[in-house]
Design a protein around this motif. Structure first.
Motif, PDB file in Angstrom:
ATOM      1  N   LYS A  43       0.807  -1.221   0.000  1.00 14.96           N
ATOM      2  CA  LYS A  43       0.000   0.000   0.000  1.00 14.96           C
ATOM      3  C   LYS A  43       0.845   1.278   0.000  1.00 14.96           C
ATOM      4  CE  LYS A  43      -4.102  -0.347   0.994  1.00 14.96           C
ATOM      5  NZ  LYS A  43      -5.345  -0.390   0.284  1.00 14.96           N
ATOM      6  N   SER A  44       2.158   1.146   0.215  1.00 11.71           N
ATOM      7  CA  SER A  44       3.013   2.334   0.303  1.00 11.71           C
ATOM      8  C   SER A  44       3.490   2.812  -1.066  1.00 11.71           C
ATOM      9  CB  SER A  44       4.207   2.056   1.216  1.00 11.71           C
ATOM     10  OG  SER A  44       4.852   0.863   0.849  1.00 11.71           O
ATOM     11  N   MET A  45       3.070   2.131  -2.126  1.00 13.87           N
ATOM     12  CA  MET A  45       3.397   2.557  -3.487  1.00 13.87           C
ATOM     13  C   MET A  45       2.319   1.999  -4.409  1.00 13.87           C
ATOM     14  SD  MET A  45       6.521   0.005  -4.405  1.00 13.87           S
ATOM     15  CE  MET A  45       6.288  -1.764  -4.431  1.00 13.87           C
ATOM     16  N   PRO A  46       2.169   2.585  -5.577  1.00 12.78           N
ATOM     17  CA  PRO A  46       1.196   2.006  -6.504  1.00 12.78           C
ATOM     18  C   PRO A  46       1.622   0.587  -6.874  1.00 12.78           C
ATOM     19  CG  PRO A  46       1.912   4.184  -7.241  1.00 12.78           C
ATOM     20  CD  PRO A  46       2.796   3.790  -6.102  1.00 12.78           C
ATOM     21  N   ALA A  47       0.775  -0.376  -6.609  1.00 16.94           N
ATOM     22  CA  ALA A  47       1.123  -1.770  -6.889  1.00 16.94           C
ATOM     23  C   ALA A  47      -0.143  -2.576  -7.134  1.00 16.94           C
ATOM     24  CB  ALA A  47       1.899  -2.373  -5.720  1.00 16.94           C
ATOM     25  N   TRP A 126       2.801  -1.628   4.323  1.00 15.48           N
ATOM     26  CA  TRP A 126       3.321  -0.284   4.098  1.00 15.48           C
ATOM     27  C   TRP A 126       4.771  -0.337   4.545  1.00 15.48           C
ATOM     28  CZ3 TRP A 126      -1.377  -1.554   5.846  1.00 15.48           C
ATOM     29  CH2 TRP A 126      -2.498  -0.914   5.322  1.00 15.48           C
ATOM     30  N   ASN A 131      15.906   6.307   2.331  1.00 15.41           N
ATOM     31  CA  ASN A 131      16.639   6.423   1.071  1.00 15.41           C
ATOM     32  C   ASN A 131      17.673   7.544   1.097  1.00 15.41           C
ATOM     33  OD1 ASN A 131      15.691   4.283  -0.590  1.00 15.41           O
ATOM     34  ND2 ASN A 131      13.734   5.346  -0.763  1.00 15.41           N
TER      35      ASN A 131
END
Length: 141
Positions: A43-47, A126, A131
């Protein structure tokens, strides 16, 4: 459901979370994936939904960072939720973010939150990795 059932569920989910991390560190991707639902979603990135998405992510991590280890520093479980704070370490031995290998050890903080289903499998994830710390250590910042 009484509170002792919630505690037992939380402890089961915490144990499954830790077992999944152990399998990941051992590069046993099939065992690790066994802790995820077949329709798992990040859910933490478009997937897209599906265990194959997290499988690809794990394989990519191990291919990029061959000696990657995730050391769980702290984990909290409540009902169907498990949150972990970990330290990821790896040697920069592959090109990362366009930067040639330095063969230096890279260390970064990593947080993940998982929603477990009633069977104790991870249904939603998530995650967040520092980084900026990675970029600084490989010379981008």
């Amino acid at each position: 459901m009484n509170s002792s059932s919630n505690i037992n569920k939380a402890e089961r989910n915490k144990a499954n979370y830790l077992a999944a991390k152990k399998a990941f560190n051992e590069k046993d991707i099939p065992a690790c994936l066994g802790f995820y639902t077949t329709d798992h979603i990040v859910k933490s990135m478009p997937a897209e939904k599906g265990r194959q998405v997290i499988q690809h992510f794990f394989e990519q991590l191990h291919n990029t960072w061959g000696d990657l280890k995730i050391n769980v520093e702290h984990v909290v479980a409540e009902d169907n939720w498990v949150m972990g704070r970990s330290i990821a370490t790896a040697i920069h031995s592959q090109t990362v973010m366009g930067v040639a290998p330095s063969n230096k050890q890279i260390t970064a903080s990593f947080w993940d939150l998982h929603l477990f289903n009633e069977e104790g499998l991870i249904a939603e994830t998530w995650n967040l990795i520092d980084n900026a710390a990675i970029m600084k250590q490989i010379g981008l910042l």
